[in-house]
Design a protein around this motif. Structure first.
Motif, short mmCIF file in Angstrom:
data_model
loop_
_atom_site.label_atom_id
_atom_site.label_comp_id
_atom_site.label_asym_id
_atom_site.label_seq_id
_atom_site.Cartn_x
_atom_site.Cartn_y
_atom_site.Cartn_z
N LEU A 63 0.70 -1.04 0.00
CA LEU A 63 0.42 -0.05 0.33
C LEU A 63 1.11 1.26 0.01
O LEU A 63 0.46 2.04 -0.61
CB LEU A 63 -0.70 -0.16 1.11
CG LEU A 63 -1.41 -0.96 0.83
CD1 LEU A 63 -2.33 -1.30 2.82
CD2 LEU A 63 -3.15 -0.75 0.55
N MET A 64 1.89 0.90 0.67
CA MET A 64 2.98 3.15 1.04
C MET A 64 3.00 2.75 -0.34
O MET A 64 3.40 3.65 -0.84
CB MET A 64 4.12 2.32 1.73
CG MET A 64 3.31 2.08 2.79
SD MET A 64 3.34 4.12 3.24
CE MET A 64 4.78 4.73 3.42
N ILE A 65 3.96 1.69 -1.55
CA ILE A 65 4.51 1.45 -2.17
C ILE A 65 3.37 1.67 -3.70
O ILE A 65 3.69 3.19 -4.96
CB ILE A 65 5.39 0.14 -3.06
CG1 ILE A 65 6.47 -0.28 -2.52
CG2 ILE A 65 5.50 0.11 -4.13
CD1 ILE A 65 6.95 -1.66 -2.08
N ALA A 66 2.03 1.64 -3.71
CA ALA A 66 1.40 2.76 -4.31
C ALA A 66 1.03 3.54 -3.60
O ALA A 66 0.75 4.30 -5.53
CB ALA A 66 -0.09 1.17 -3.97
N LEU A 67 1.06 4.07 -3.13
CA LEU A 67 0.85 5.24 -2.68
C LEU A 67 1.60 5.99 -3.60
O LEU A 67 1.54 7.03 -4.07
CB LEU A 67 0.64 5.65 -0.80
CG LEU A 67 1.04 7.18 -0.55
CD1 LEU A 67 -1.43 7.88 -0.73
CD2 LEU A 67 0.11 7.19 0.80
N MET A 68 3.41 5.77 -2.76
CA MET A 68 4.21 6.21 -3.95
C MET A 68 4.41 6.54 -5.35
O MET A 68 4.47 7.67 -6.08
CB MET A 68 5.86 5.65 -4.12
CG MET A 68 6.01 6.00 -1.90
SD MET A 68 7.72 5.30 -1.75
CE MET A 68 7.10 4.54 -0.38
N ILE A 69 3.79 5.35 -5.91
CA ILE A 69 3.31 5.29 -7.60
C ILE A 69 2.59 6.83 -7.88
O ILE A 69 3.02 7.05 -8.96
CB ILE A 69 3.44 3.87 -8.26
CG1 ILE A 69 4.41 3.18 -7.81
CG2 ILE A 69 2.68 4.19 -9.50
CD1 ILE A 69 4.48 1.91 -8.03
N GLY A 70 1.23 6.32 -7.24
CA GLY A 70 0.18 7.42 -7.08
C GLY A 70 0.65 8.55 -7.31
O GLY A 70 0.19 9.50 -8.38
N ALA A 71 1.01 9.08 -6.25
CA ALA A 71 1.51 10.53 -6.52
C ALA A 71 2.94 10.67 -7.24
O ALA A 71 2.48 11.47 -7.92
CB ALA A 71 2.41 10.38 -4.47
N ALA A 72 3.29 10.08 -7.54
CA ALA A 72 4.39 10.37 -8.39
C ALA A 72 3.19 10.30 -9.87
O ALA A 72 3.92 10.99 -10.47
CB ALA A 72 5.91 9.23 -8.39
N THR A 73 2.88 9.60 -10.17
CA THR A 73 1.98 9.53 -11.32
C THR A 73 1.47 10.73 -11.37
O THR A 73 1.06 11.83 -12.55
CB THR A 73 1.07 8.57 -11.45
OG1 THR A 73 2.24 7.24 -11.63
CG2 THR A 73 0.55 8.41 -12.95
#
Length: 248
Positions: A63-73
């Motif tokens: 979930l943390m990694i998904a949040l990072m990818i979402g914010a970066a995108t």
């Protein structure tokens, strides 16, 4: 670091505020907003990471990694609005870089499969990939616009879309990777990188700090090249219509 020491560091915020006010740079609001956001976001992330580290749950790590990818995108897509489907292209690129780097690290047992290692390293990789993505998209869209007539000429002479856009693509990939490559050439001479400095300040052995920093440098080099190439080859086909004509 004590709370009093942290409060005293706000002097590094007051200095640019005073200079902005004196020279009428108009940066006061941005400086204040950036400062407040950094404090709130980092404190929030600190508590979240403490929870994730204590739980050692791979679900929370994901979930943390998904949040990072979402914010970066969300941040990077602003530079590629003219490219159809840029959002999913960025997501695919960030996920690919993440799976590649973590697959090698964990598959070869270079780093332990714990939240303490996976999350910080993933943050560095995804953050660097985001910056490289922004640099690439900014340069690529400018190159395509500047060489539009050249691409049209190649197409009119029977060239393929890939041939028409080749120079712009390669030039953009090269330009976006320059900061990463050049910074590695002077690392240790001009600057001591953040991870290495943080470990040394925390009391780690300098040689061990160097070894970990080299790991990050090599990771970021792969991240830079793979991000630019993937994003480039995913993006350029959408610049042409079904008749292999360059879209306006």
């Amino acid at each position: 670091m004590s709370l009093i020491s942290l409060v005293l560091t706000l002097i590094f915020v007051l200095i640019p505020l005073l200079l902005s006010q004196t020279l009428r740079l108009g940066l006061n609001r941005d400086i204040v907003v950036a400062t407040i956001r950094s404090i709130v976001q980092l404190l929030a992330v600190g508590y979240v990471l403490q929870f994730v580290f204590d739980s050692e749950s791979y679900l929370y790590i994901g979930l943390m990694i998904a949040l990072m990818i979402g914010a970066a995108t969300q941040n990077a897509r602003k530079k590629g609005k003219s490219i159809n489907g840029i959002t999913w292209k960025l997501i695919v690129t960030f996920l690919s870089v993440q799976f590649l780097t973590q697959g090698i690290l964990l598959g070869l047992s270079i780093t332990p499969a714990t939240a303490q290692y996976i999350i910080p390293i993933s943050g560095m990789v995804i953050g660097n990939s985001m910056v490289l993505g922004i640099l690439f998209l900014n340069r690529f869209t400018a190159e395509v616009e500047a060489r539009h007539d050249e691409a049209e000429l190649i197409l009119s002479l029977g060239g393929t879309p890939k041939q028409a856009i080749h120079k712009q693509l390669i030039s953009s990939i090269q330009a976006s990777t320059i900061p990463t490559i050049e910074s590695q050439k002077t690392i240790g001479l001009v600057q001591l990188p953040g991870m290495m400095s943080g470990q040394i300040i925390a009391g780690a052995d300098p040689v061990q700090a160097v070894l970990f920093q080299l790991l990050i440098l090599f990771l970021l080099l792969t991240t830079a090249i793979v991000t630019s190439i993937m994003l480039g080859f995913l993006s350029y086909p959408t610049l042409f219509n079904d008749q292999m004509q360059l879209k306006q």
